[in-house]
Design a protein around this motif. Structure first.
Motif, PDB file in Angstrom:
ATOM      1  N   ARG A  80       0.831  -1.202   0.000  1.00 54.89           N
ATOM      2  CA  ARG A  80       0.000   0.000   0.000  1.00 54.89           C
ATOM      3  C   ARG A  80       0.870   1.259   0.000  1.00 54.89           C
ATOM      4  N   THR A  81       1.898   1.263   0.812  1.00 55.71           N
ATOM      5  CA  THR A  81       2.803   2.410   0.900  1.00 55.71           C
ATOM      6  C   THR A  81       3.549   2.620  -0.413  1.00 55.71           C
ATOM      7  N   LEU A  82       4.063   1.537  -0.990  1.00 55.86           N
ATOM      8  CA  LEU A  82       4.781   1.649  -2.260  1.00 55.86           C
ATOM      9  C   LEU A  82       3.871   2.169  -3.367  1.00 55.86           C
ATOM     10  N   ARG A  83       2.680   1.607  -3.443  1.00 59.84           N
ATOM     11  CA  ARG A  83       1.748   2.014  -4.499  1.00 59.84           C
ATOM     12  C   ARG A  83       1.338   3.472  -4.346  1.00 59.84           C
ATOM     13  N   ALA A  84       1.099   3.903  -3.130  1.00 57.22           N
ATOM     14  CA  ALA A  84       0.703   5.293  -2.882  1.00 57.22           C
ATOM     15  C   ALA A  84       1.798   6.267  -3.311  1.00 57.22           C
ATOM     16  N   ALA A  85       3.040   5.815  -3.246  1.00 55.91           N
ATOM     17  CA  ALA A  85       4.160   6.686  -3.600  1.00 55.91           C
ATOM     18  C   ALA A  85       4.226   6.987  -5.094  1.00 55.91           C
ATOM     19  N   TRP A  86       3.705   6.094  -5.926  1.00 56.91           N
ATOM     20  CA  TRP A  86       3.823   6.331  -7.373  1.00 56.91           C
ATOM     21  C   TRP A  86       2.483   6.393  -8.093  1.00 56.91           C
ATOM     22  N   GLU A  87       1.437   5.880  -7.505  1.00 54.19           N
ATOM     23  CA  GLU A  87       0.164   5.771  -8.202  1.00 54.19           C
ATOM     24  C   GLU A  87      -0.411   7.119  -8.648  1.00 54.19           C
ATOM     25  N   ASP A  88      -0.321   8.116  -7.808  1.00 54.32           N
ATOM     26  CA  ASP A  88      -0.918   9.411  -8.123  1.00 54.32           C
ATOM     27  C   ASP A  88       0.024  10.353  -8.874  1.00 54.32           C
ATOM     28  N   ASP A  90       1.880  11.998 -12.017  1.00 56.63           N
ATOM     29  CA  ASP A  90       1.474  12.218 -13.407  1.00 56.63           C
ATOM     30  C   ASP A  90       2.572  11.756 -14.355  1.00 56.63           C
ATOM     31  N   SER A  91       2.316  11.889 -15.628  1.00 53.26           N
ATOM     32  CA  SER A  91       3.262  11.384 -16.626  1.00 53.26           C
ATOM     33  C   SER A  91       4.564  12.174 -16.679  1.00 53.26           C
ATOM     34  N   THR A  92       4.623  13.308 -15.987  1.00 57.40           N
ATOM     35  CA  THR A  92       5.862  14.090 -15.975  1.00 57.40           C
ATOM     36  C   THR A  92       6.747  13.771 -14.777  1.00 57.40           C
ATOM     37  N   THR A  93       6.359  12.785 -13.983  1.00 54.35           N
ATOM     38  CA  THR A  93       7.170  12.389 -12.834  1.00 54.35           C
ATOM     39  C   THR A  93       8.540  11.940 -13.321  1.00 54.35           C
ATOM     40  N   PRO A  94       9.585  12.460 -12.709  1.00 58.35           N
ATOM     41  CA  PRO A  94      10.932  12.051 -13.124  1.00 58.35           C
ATOM     42  C   PRO A  94      11.104  10.540 -12.996  1.00 58.35           C
TER      43      PRO A  94
END
Length: 115
Positions: A80-88, A90-94
């Motif tokens: 849950r913690t890992l997914r929350a870190a990247w799920e939201d 956007d496509s411009t995330t480094p």
């Protein structure tokens, strides 16, 4: 009196979870206190087997069930913690941030495969 290997391996002056966090390697999935409680239950089962074999097996099974349940819970929380870190993101995330998440998934999956 039981010998506490964890304490024996810690540097002088360090006890409990503080020393655990400072050890090299990945973060433990279960807190030290939970691991100790389960280990004590299992040790008790082993030590009482001769006198009460059936009760010892039931206690060992309970320790196993508790360890498995806590591990499943810890893994679900880690996911849950890992997914929350990247799920939201956007496509411009480094890509470095996404790569970090991928490394964490790789590390935890490899640890699971070594169990």
């Amino acid at each position: 009196m039981m010998y506490d290997q964890t304490r024996a391996q810690q540097p002088a002056g360090q006890t409990g979870s503080t020393a655990e966090r400072r050890t090299p390697g990945p973060e433990p999935l279960l807190p030290l206190s939970d691991r100790d409680k389960i280990a004590l239950r299992l040790g008790h089962a082993l030590n009482t087997f001769t006198d009460t074999p059936r009760e010892s097996l039931e206690e060992a099974e309970g320790a196993y069930d508790e360890a498995a349940a806590q591990l499943v819970g810890a893994l679900a929380e880690r996911r849950r913690t890992l997914r929350a870190a990247w799920e939201d993101q956007d496509s411009t995330t480094p890509s470095d941030e996404l790569r970090h998440a991928l490394r964490q998934y790789r590390e935890i999956t490899r640890r699971l495969l070594q169990l």
